[in-house]
Motif scaffolding. Structure first.
Motif, PDB file in Angstrom:
ATOM      1  N   ASP A  15       0.832  -1.199   0.000  1.00  0.00           N
ATOM      2  CA  ASP A  15       0.000   0.000   0.000  1.00  0.00           C
ATOM      3  C   ASP A  15       0.871   1.254   0.000  1.00  0.00           C
ATOM      4  O   ASP A  15       1.963   1.273   0.581  1.00  0.00           O
ATOM      5  CB  ASP A  15      -0.901   0.027   1.236  1.00  0.00           C
ATOM      6  CG  ASP A  15      -1.957  -1.063   1.227  1.00  0.00           C
ATOM      7  OD1 ASP A  15      -2.225  -1.606   0.139  1.00  0.00           O
ATOM      8  OD2 ASP A  15      -2.500  -1.356   2.308  1.00  0.00           O
ATOM      9  N   ASP A  39      -0.316   6.380   3.841  1.00  0.00           N
ATOM     10  CA  ASP A  39      -1.617   7.026   4.033  1.00  0.00           C
ATOM     11  C   ASP A  39      -1.605   8.477   3.576  1.00  0.00           C
ATOM     12  O   ASP A  39      -2.599   8.981   3.021  1.00  0.00           O
ATOM     13  CB  ASP A  39      -2.022   6.964   5.508  1.00  0.00           C
ATOM     14  CG  ASP A  39      -2.412   5.559   5.955  1.00  0.00           C
ATOM     15  OD1 ASP A  39      -2.414   4.654   5.096  1.00  0.00           O
ATOM     16  OD2 ASP A  39      -2.705   5.387   7.148  1.00  0.00           O
ATOM     17  N   ILE A  72      -2.642   9.222   0.036  1.00  0.00           N
ATOM     18  CA  ILE A  72      -4.013   8.936  -0.381  1.00  0.00           C
ATOM     19  C   ILE A  72      -4.870  10.189  -0.275  1.00  0.00           C
ATOM     20  O   ILE A  72      -4.796  10.927   0.726  1.00  0.00           O
ATOM     21  CB  ILE A  72      -4.618   7.818   0.492  1.00  0.00           C
ATOM     22  CG1 ILE A  72      -3.709   6.578   0.493  1.00  0.00           C
ATOM     23  CG2 ILE A  72      -6.014   7.457   0.000  1.00  0.00           C
ATOM     24  CD1 ILE A  72      -3.476   5.965  -0.860  1.00  0.00           C
ATOM     25  N   VAL A 105      -5.826   2.671  -3.336  1.00  0.00           N
ATOM     26  CA  VAL A 105      -5.760   2.435  -1.902  1.00  0.00           C
ATOM     27  C   VAL A 105      -6.034   0.969  -1.634  1.00  0.00           C
ATOM     28  O   VAL A 105      -6.873   0.345  -2.299  1.00  0.00           O
ATOM     29  CB  VAL A 105      -6.781   3.348  -1.158  1.00  0.00           C
ATOM     30  CG1 VAL A 105      -8.195   3.091  -1.632  1.00  0.00           C
ATOM     31  CG2 VAL A 105      -6.682   3.178   0.345  1.00  0.00           C
TER      32      VAL A 105
END
Length: 352
Positions: free
Chosen positions: A180, A183, A186, A213
């Motif tokens: 991923d 954060d 995103i 995401v």
């Protein structure tokens, strides 16, 4: 590889089975450091016949088998349903089996190997059709039952028999999962804003793809708005509650090649060691509860109101199983399912 390679592998398999007679195929393959597909392939000329596609045509032929048991698993859950293959359709990248009992979503680009398997078991002869991904991991298996059409099974094997019935297959490791993004990279505000405008649960995966995401990452970012952490024993809680009040549920179990769905009530819930089991006529579910490290309650807006799921993940962020209340498009989510999630899974009062 040569036939001798198969003979050598058979010797190792026989030795392991002598030492551990009731070992599961998946566990035996892991012990021998081979794939489960290679374990099955070692039976060529004896217990196994290699098949070839197109897999859509092979699956279509399942419709002639009559009543069978369909099995889909991942590393933490086994999902077994008794029924018939019907209402099948296929496109460029996959297919659907849309029957009440056998309800599947197929991703056929990830199907690589297939075998017909004839085994002698403690309960007698057993015939099955088994399918695996490029890395040799089991995707889907179809077991004949007493009511099945054995002539149709024989015809299927004859029609789709592979020209090579002597060589041990070579498997290819799957590429590493892309981690991923951080954060902070995103667009969380955009993600949540778009999430709030969803009209169908099937729009959720495209939403994740649009914002690049990860699924569980999205749940973390939506925590407090569309997602809520749940106890890791959420599955046992909801299964016992559904068994107690008769609320029909939906249980989705999948891997890279298929998703298999149960829709209906559950009644007989039995923990055994690390396993939580549903042992009903026509439906068995086996969940390795000790592999669950995260559980979430997730809400998605639709044209019919919010739809609530309970999702369980392992330590690597892989979804093991997903639960919903039984519903169809055009129906509002059931109150008894919402009560199970609120009261039994989350330990709160009845949901509004």
């Amino acid at each position: 590889m040569t036939t001798t390679s198969i003979d050598q592998l058979r010797s190792k398999i026989e030795a392991e089975r002598t030492n551990t007679p009731n070992i599961r195929a998946r566990d035996l393959a892991e012990r021998l450091e081979i794939s489960e597909a290679q374990l099955v392939c070692s039976g060529l000329g004896a217990t196994a016949t290699r098949l070839t596609g197109p897999w859509s045509e092979v699956i279509t032929a399942f419709g002639d088998l009559g009543e069978v048991m369909a099995l889909t698993r991942n590393h933490g859950v086994v999902h077994e349903k008794v029924g018939e293959y019907a209402n099948m359709s296929f496109g460029a990248h996959g297919g659907i089996v849309l029957n009440h009992d056998i309800d599947l979503r197929l991703f056929l680009k990830n199907w690589e190997f297939g075998f017909a398997v004839n085994e002698d078991t403690r309960s007698g002869p057993r015939q099955s059709l088994q399918f695996f991904g490029p890395d040799g991991t089991a995707l889907h298996k179809v077991y004949l039952r007493a009511e099945s059409n054995e002539a149709a099974y024989d015809a299927l094997v004859a029609r789709f028999i592979h020209e090579d019935q002597a060589s041990l297959i070579e498997v290819t490791p799957l590429p590493a999962e892309i981690p991923d993004r951080a954060d902070i990279e995103i667009d969380t505000e955009g993600l949540l804003s778009k999430w709030s405008t969803l009209t169908d649960t099937h729009d959720f995966f495209p939403l994740l793809r649009k914002y690049k995401v990860g699924r569980q990452q999205a749940l973390r970012l939506a925590e407090g708005r569309f997602a809520e952490r749940a106890p890791v024993d959420a599955a046992e809680r909801l299964l016992h509650a559904a068994s107690g009040n008769g609320a029909p549920i939906m249980a989705f179990v999948g891997n890279k090649g298929i998703i298999q769905i149960h829709t209906g009530p559950v009644t007989r819930i039995e923990p055994r060691g690390p396993w939580i089991n549903v042992l009903d006529d026509g439906f068995n579910l086996h969940l390795r509860a000790d592999l669950v490290t995260d559980a979430w309650v997730v809400r998605k807006p639709t044209e019919d109101g919010d739809v609530t799921s309970v999702e369980l993940y392992d330590k690597d962020g892989v979804m093991l199983i997903q639960f919903f209340g039984e519903r169809k498009p055009g129906q509002v989510e059931r109150d008894d399912w919402r009560a199970i999630v609120s009261e039994n899974v989350l330990g709160k009062g009845v949901a509004a």
